[in-house]
Design a protein around this motif. Structure first.
Motif, mmCIF file in Angstrom:
data_model
loop_
_atom_site.group_PDB
_atom_site.id
_atom_site.type_symbol
_atom_site.label_atom_id
_atom_site.label_comp_id
_atom_site.label_asym_id
_atom_site.label_seq_id
_atom_site.Cartn_x
_atom_site.Cartn_y
_atom_site.Cartn_z
ATOM 1 N N GLN A 230 0.810 -1.215 0.000
ATOM 2 C CA GLN A 230 0.000 0.000 0.000
ATOM 3 C C GLN A 230 0.848 1.272 0.000
ATOM 4 O O GLN A 230 0.547 2.225 -0.675
ATOM 5 N N ARG A 231 1.910 1.280 0.749
ATOM 6 C CA ARG A 231 2.831 2.413 0.795
ATOM 7 C C ARG A 231 2.176 3.710 1.266
ATOM 8 O O ARG A 231 2.661 4.794 0.990
ATOM 9 N N VAL A 232 1.046 3.620 1.908
ATOM 10 C CA VAL A 232 0.438 4.787 2.532
ATOM 11 C C VAL A 232 -0.036 4.376 3.909
ATOM 12 O O VAL A 232 -0.303 3.208 4.172
ATOM 13 N N ASP A 233 -0.163 5.338 4.810
ATOM 14 C CA ASP A 233 -0.571 5.041 6.172
ATOM 15 C C ASP A 233 -2.071 4.800 6.246
ATOM 16 O O ASP A 233 -2.845 5.300 5.444
ATOM 17 N N GLY A 234 -2.490 4.056 7.237
ATOM 18 C CA GLY A 234 -3.900 3.901 7.523
ATOM 19 C C GLY A 234 -4.463 2.569 7.074
ATOM 20 O O GLY A 234 -3.984 1.936 6.145
ATOM 21 N N GLU A 235 -5.508 2.133 7.771
ATOM 22 C CA GLU A 235 -6.179 0.888 7.443
ATOM 23 C C GLU A 235 -7.089 1.090 6.236
ATOM 24 O O GLU A 235 -7.516 2.188 5.927
ATOM 25 N N GLU A 236 -7.406 0.000 5.580
ATOM 26 C CA GLU A 236 -8.344 0.052 4.470
ATOM 27 C C GLU A 236 -9.714 0.461 4.994
ATOM 28 O O GLU A 236 -10.196 -0.051 5.993
ATOM 29 N N THR A 237 -10.363 1.379 4.323
ATOM 30 C CA THR A 237 -11.663 1.872 4.769
ATOM 31 C C THR A 237 -12.760 0.883 4.399
ATOM 32 O O THR A 237 -12.585 0.006 3.547
ATOM 33 N N ALA A 238 -13.920 1.080 5.017
ATOM 34 C CA ALA A 238 -15.064 0.231 4.699
ATOM 35 C C ALA A 238 -15.461 0.388 3.235
ATOM 36 O O ALA A 238 -15.825 -0.592 2.567
ATOM 37 N N GLU A 239 -15.393 1.632 2.731
ATOM 38 C CA GLU A 239 -15.742 1.874 1.331
ATOM 39 C C GLU A 239 -14.823 1.088 0.397
ATOM 40 O O GLU A 239 -15.266 0.438 -0.552
ATOM 41 N N ASN A 240 -13.526 1.147 0.682
ATOM 42 C CA ASN A 240 -12.570 0.459 -0.184
ATOM 43 C C ASN A 240 -12.618 -1.053 -0.007
ATOM 44 O O ASN A 240 -12.373 -1.801 -0.949
ATOM 45 N N SER A 241 -12.899 -1.501 1.190
ATOM 46 C CA SER A 241 -13.034 -2.939 1.411
ATOM 47 C C SER A 241 -14.151 -3.500 0.537
ATOM 48 O O SER A 241 -14.006 -4.570 -0.085
ATOM 49 N N ARG A 242 -15.255 -2.768 0.459
ATOM 50 C CA ARG A 242 -16.390 -3.207 -0.363
ATOM 51 C C ARG A 242 -16.033 -3.172 -1.845
ATOM 52 O O ARG A 242 -16.338 -4.115 -2.596
ATOM 53 N N ILE A 243 -15.378 -2.099 -2.291
ATOM 54 C CA ILE A 243 -14.989 -1.979 -3.696
ATOM 55 C C ILE A 243 -14.029 -3.102 -4.083
ATOM 56 O O ILE A 243 -14.170 -3.722 -5.141
ATOM 57 N N ARG A 244 -13.059 -3.382 -3.221
ATOM 58 C CA ARG A 244 -12.103 -4.451 -3.499
ATOM 59 C C ARG A 244 -12.803 -5.805 -3.557
ATOM 60 O O ARG A 244 -12.529 -6.627 -4.436
ATOM 61 N N GLU A 245 -13.707 -6.036 -2.629
ATOM 62 C CA GLU A 245 -14.441 -7.299 -2.580
ATOM 63 C C GLU A 245 -15.205 -7.540 -3.885
ATOM 64 O O GLU A 245 -15.144 -8.633 -4.472
#
Length: 226
Positions: free
Chosen positions: A25-40
């Motif tokens: 990822q190379r950026v700080d922070g956890e994956e957001t709920a929005e992005n988790s859904r998009i990735r899924e």
């Protein structure tokens, strides 16, 4: 959740090539709920595209990757209660300004964007761009709302985004100042910036808003991973 990021590697003529590959990822922070859904959803669409291509490789050589992706996305949307009949699109809200790739509809504090894939040419490529946008510009993050289109023909993703109220287009100087503040260097082309991870372009007044308090919001941009 493990910090992860995906980028899109789309091969124009070979469905057997990998589309998504995981990268740091190379950026700080956890994956957001929005992005988790998009990735899924993206990974499931990719998986189904691969299965579809393998099953019909011999019998439907004329079917393009885009056509397969469209068929798969429509079936997935219907199976998962995410299909919005095109006749119901105007029920999303009051029609707002439309651009090259989005028709917009405004309802209270939300703006819905129906994306025609004209810029991306692919649902999966669009999902990758949205994922990166959400990592960079969380104040204007997108959530996947539905899919719409014409049965058996065209499928268009529908995203929703918080509406920036009482805003005006930011000036080029305001945009450059904001991008510098978040670590981006201006490149030679108008509205194009980069850092060590991303290149971002089309960051121009029509895609950048400034509210009454002076805060800057990147509401749309083209993005690629370096």
């Amino acid at each position: 959740m493990h910090n992860s990021f995906f980028c899109l590697s789309l091969q124009a003529n070979r469905m057997t090539d990998d589309i998504f590959e995981s990268v740091s990822q190379r950026v700080d922070g956890e994956e957001t709920a929005e992005n988790s859904r998009i990735r899924e959803v993206a990974y499931e669409l990719h998986r189904r595209c691969q299965l579809y291509e393998a099953k019909f490789r011999d019998g439907e050589k004329h079917v393009s990757h885009f056509e397969i992706e469209q068929r798969v996305a429509e079936l997935y949307a219907r199976e998962n209660g995410m299909w919005l009949p095109v006749s119901d699109v105007f029920d999303l809200g009051v029609p707002g300004p439309s651009g090259n790739e989005n028709d917009t509809y405004v309802s209270n504090d939300i703006i819905y964007k129906v994306n025609n894939l004209l810029n991306s040419g692919s649902i999966l490529k669009l999902f990758a761009k949205i994922y990166m946008h959400n990592n960079l510009f969380y104040d204007t993050c997108y959530s996947l709302y539905a899919f719409t289109g014409f049965e058996g023909r065209t499928v268009m993703p529908v995203f929703k985004q918080s509406l920036v109220k009482n805003a005006r287009p930011a000036t080029p100087i305001e945009i450059e100042t904001y991008m510098a503040a978040i670590g981006f260097l201006k490149l030679n082309d108008k509205g194009r910036f980069s850092n060590d991870v991303y290149e971002v372009w089309d960051v121009v007044p029509r895609n950048v808003l400034k509210d009454e308090e002076g805060d800057i919001y990147i509401v749309d941009a083209e993005i690629k991973l370096l």
